[in-house]
Design a protein around this motif. Structure first.
Motif, PDB file in Angstrom:
ATOM      1  N   PHE A   1       0.900  -1.307  -0.003  1.00 38.20           N
ATOM      2  CA  PHE A   1      -0.113  -0.143  -0.146  1.00 38.20           C
ATOM      3  C   PHE A   1       0.862   1.184   0.003  1.00 38.20           C
ATOM      4  O   PHE A   1       0.534   2.270  -0.643  1.00 38.20           O
ATOM      5  N   LYS A   2       2.011   1.208   0.828  1.00 36.14           N
ATOM      6  CA  LYS A   2       2.840   2.229   0.618  1.00 36.14           C
ATOM      7  C   LYS A   2       3.455   2.564  -0.733  1.00 36.14           C
ATOM      8  O   LYS A   2       3.415   3.939  -1.315  1.00 36.14           O
ATOM      9  N   GLU A   3       3.870   1.667  -1.498  1.00 36.45           N
ATOM     10  CA  GLU A   3       4.187   1.621  -2.709  1.00 36.45           C
ATOM     11  C   GLU A   3       2.821   2.090  -3.612  1.00 36.45           C
ATOM     12  O   GLU A   3       3.067   2.964  -4.791  1.00 36.45           O
ATOM     13  N   LEU A   4       1.928   1.988  -3.512  1.00 35.82           N
ATOM     14  CA  LEU A   4       0.645   2.447  -4.222  1.00 35.82           C
ATOM     15  C   LEU A   4       0.493   3.808  -3.835  1.00 35.82           C
ATOM     16  O   LEU A   4       0.527   4.832  -5.002  1.00 35.82           O
ATOM     17  N   GLY A   5       0.752   4.192  -2.872  1.00 40.39           N
ATOM     18  CA  GLY A   5       0.859   5.804  -2.547  1.00 40.39           C
ATOM     19  C   GLY A   5       1.902   6.632  -3.233  1.00 40.39           C
ATOM     20  O   GLY A   5       1.683   7.489  -3.626  1.00 40.39           O
TER      21      GLY A   5
ATOM     22  N   ASP B   1      -1.370   5.528   1.949  1.00 40.30           N
ATOM     23  CA  ASP B   1      -0.421   5.826   3.075  1.00 40.30           C
ATOM     24  C   ASP B   1      -1.268   5.361   4.354  1.00 40.30           C
ATOM     25  O   ASP B   1      -0.518   4.786   5.373  1.00 40.30           O
ATOM     26  N   ASP B   2      -2.330   5.608   4.599  1.00 43.86           N
ATOM     27  CA  ASP B   2      -3.109   5.387   5.791  1.00 43.86           C
ATOM     28  C   ASP B   2      -3.410   3.989   6.010  1.00 43.86           C
ATOM     29  O   ASP B   2      -2.908   3.528   7.049  1.00 43.86           O
ATOM     30  N   ALA B   3      -3.537   3.259   4.891  1.00 36.71           N
ATOM     31  CA  ALA B   3      -3.753   1.685   5.071  1.00 36.71           C
ATOM     32  C   ALA B   3      -2.411   0.962   5.443  1.00 36.71           C
ATOM     33  O   ALA B   3      -2.324   0.025   6.162  1.00 36.71           O
ATOM     34  N   SER B   4      -1.370   1.680   4.730  1.00 42.18           N
ATOM     35  CA  SER B   4       0.103   1.013   5.033  1.00 42.18           C
ATOM     36  C   SER B   4       0.435   1.437   6.680  1.00 42.18           C
ATOM     37  O   SER B   4       0.850   0.419   7.111  1.00 42.18           O
ATOM     38  N   LYS B   5       0.174   2.568   7.248  1.00 47.57           N
ATOM     39  CA  LYS B   5       0.261   2.852   8.567  1.00 47.57           C
ATOM     40  C   LYS B   5      -0.342   1.781   9.252  1.00 47.57           C
ATOM     41  O   LYS B   5       0.261   1.197  10.434  1.00 47.57           O
TER      42      LYS B   5
ATOM     43  N   SER C   1       0.405  -5.852  12.052  1.00 49.57           N
ATOM     44  CA  SER C   1       1.525  -6.549  11.715  1.00 49.57           C
ATOM     45  C   SER C   1       1.999  -6.805  13.279  1.00 49.57           C
ATOM     46  O   SER C   1       2.537  -7.868  13.629  1.00 49.57           O
ATOM     47  N   ARG C   2       2.343  -5.561  13.847  1.00 46.25           N
ATOM     48  CA  ARG C   2       3.054  -5.699  15.153  1.00 46.25           C
ATOM     49  C   ARG C   2       2.000  -6.369  15.985  1.00 46.25           C
ATOM     50  O   ARG C   2       2.649  -7.065  17.068  1.00 46.25           O
ATOM     51  N   SER C   3       0.770  -6.191  16.120  1.00 48.61           N
ATOM     52  CA  SER C   3      -0.199  -6.714  17.119  1.00 48.61           C
ATOM     53  C   SER C   3      -0.130  -8.254  16.858  1.00 48.61           C
ATOM     54  O   SER C   3      -0.176  -9.179  17.779  1.00 48.61           O
TER      55      SER C   3
END
Length: 361
Positions: free
Chosen positions: A202-206, A240-244, A250-252
């Motif tokens: 998603f970050k790459e999409l942004g 970018d919001d989806a990426s964050k 993922s951490r959870s």
């Protein structure tokens, strides 16, 4: 009516822009396959023994990601449609609506953007790996499939003694361990890494959304250009919001998987203790029975056996205490997922992938 001076545009640049956004749209099918393969734990049946609380939250994450990907396809293809509509408007009314000129791109660039996979977003979806080596500690725990083997630790005779001491059913620590932490936690850890890579996607999409527009922006002036800049900027921001959010999810996932791993490691140590003292209890009981007709035998045998049994009971209490604490990180996991999905008060709204809309009227 728009005057000639109001719009200046290179139609090849708009063709390149449209083709590029369709390229982004084409990556979604790969992302959907990636999700179904590595992230949809509820659908795969790989984690049948995990607690209901964890599965419930994982299902919410999966449902949200399914929606985000579907909306991403609609948004990127919709952006291309809007650009194509503007091109048609200029072609139909160019004599009175727009001044055409040659900008950065050529017809060959347009053809390449429309036929080649120019987006690198799919490249981010590499094969995920477990973040923790579960096999070592789960093998030490005696986990076989989705259950724990009492005979691995105590043998049939010692298990029978344990049943006499504790009773069966809900008092059986082996059943409790199996019911609480059993399951393919490696798959959950793999899903954690997959969510991280989906975040990169998603970050790459942004990034690509913004770069494609920045490259074309100098070749398009007018009202539709201004509207496109705003709309496409919002689409990129939503990626970018989806990426964050996926990074935090993922951490959870990793935290709850590591929590189970550490719990299993602790339980393995306690079961080793239980094994040692359980075997001692069996040996003492057998020794006492074998020397029952003597005076010294019963005293020595049953005293030793009692000491071992007390140690067994103490260790079993610790086992259940550790199992009770597993709900702490399960509860934390549920809260974190709800937070990043926007499902709790004060966490912000649920994510919506922005669907751009603009035209040259």
């Amino acid at each position: 009516m728009i005057s000639v001076a109001d719009v200046k545009v290179d139609l090849d640049s708009l063709g390149y822009l449209s083709g590029s956004y369709r390229g982004l749209s084409d990556t979604v099918s790969s992302a959907q396959t990636y999700q179904s393969t590595h992230i949809n734990l509820n659908d795969s049946g790989k984690v049948s023994g995990v607690s209901t609380a964890v599965l419930d939250q994982a299902k919410k994450v999966e449902d949200a990601l399914t929606t985000w990907l579907s909306d991403t396809e609609k948004a990127t293809s919709g952006a291309a449609d809007c650009v194509d509509d503007c091109v048609r408007s200029y072609q139909e009314n160019e004599s009175v609506s727009a001044e055409l000129f040659d900008g950065h791109y050529t017809p060959d660039d347009v053809a390449s953007a429309r036929s080649d996979a120019s987006s690198t977003a799919s490249d981010k979806l590499t094969t995920p790996e477990a973040q923790t080596t579960f096999e070592t500690v789960f093998n030490a725990l005696g986990m076989v499939g989705n259950s724990i083997s009492p005979s691995y630790w105590l043998g049939a005779a010692a298990d029978a003694v344990l049943d006499l001491i504790l009773g069966q059913g809900e008092h059986d620590p082996f059943a409790a361990i199996g019911n609480t932490i059993a399951g393919d936690w490696k798959a959950f850890s793999v899903a954690s890494d997959a969510l991280s890579k989906m975040s990169d996607y998603f970050k790459e999409l942004g990034t690509e959304t913004n770069n494609y527009w920045s490259n074309v922006d100098p070749d398009w002036d007018g009202g539709a250009s201004d509207a496109a800049s705003e709309a496409l900027g919002k689409m990129g921001t939503s990626f970018d919001d989806a990426s964050k959010r996926l990074t935090e999810l993922s951490r959870s996932y990793n935290s709850v998987a590591v929590g189970v791993y550490n719990t299993a490691d602790t339980l393995a140590g306690l079961l080793r203790t239980l094994s040692d003292w359980g075997i001692a209890a069996v040996a003492s009981a057998i020794a006492a029975t074998a020397t029952f007709e003597t005076v010294v035998g019963p005293i020595i045998g049953y005293v030793a056996s009692a000491a071992a049994l007390l140690k067994v009971l103490s260790t079993v209490r610790q086992v259940f205490d550790v199992l009770g604490k597993t709900w702490d990180f399960v509860t934390l996991f549920a809260g974190q997922c709800a937070l990043w999905l926007g499902l709790v008060h004060g966490s912000g709204d649920p994510l919506t992938i922005y669907n751009p809309s603009f035209s040259e009227q």
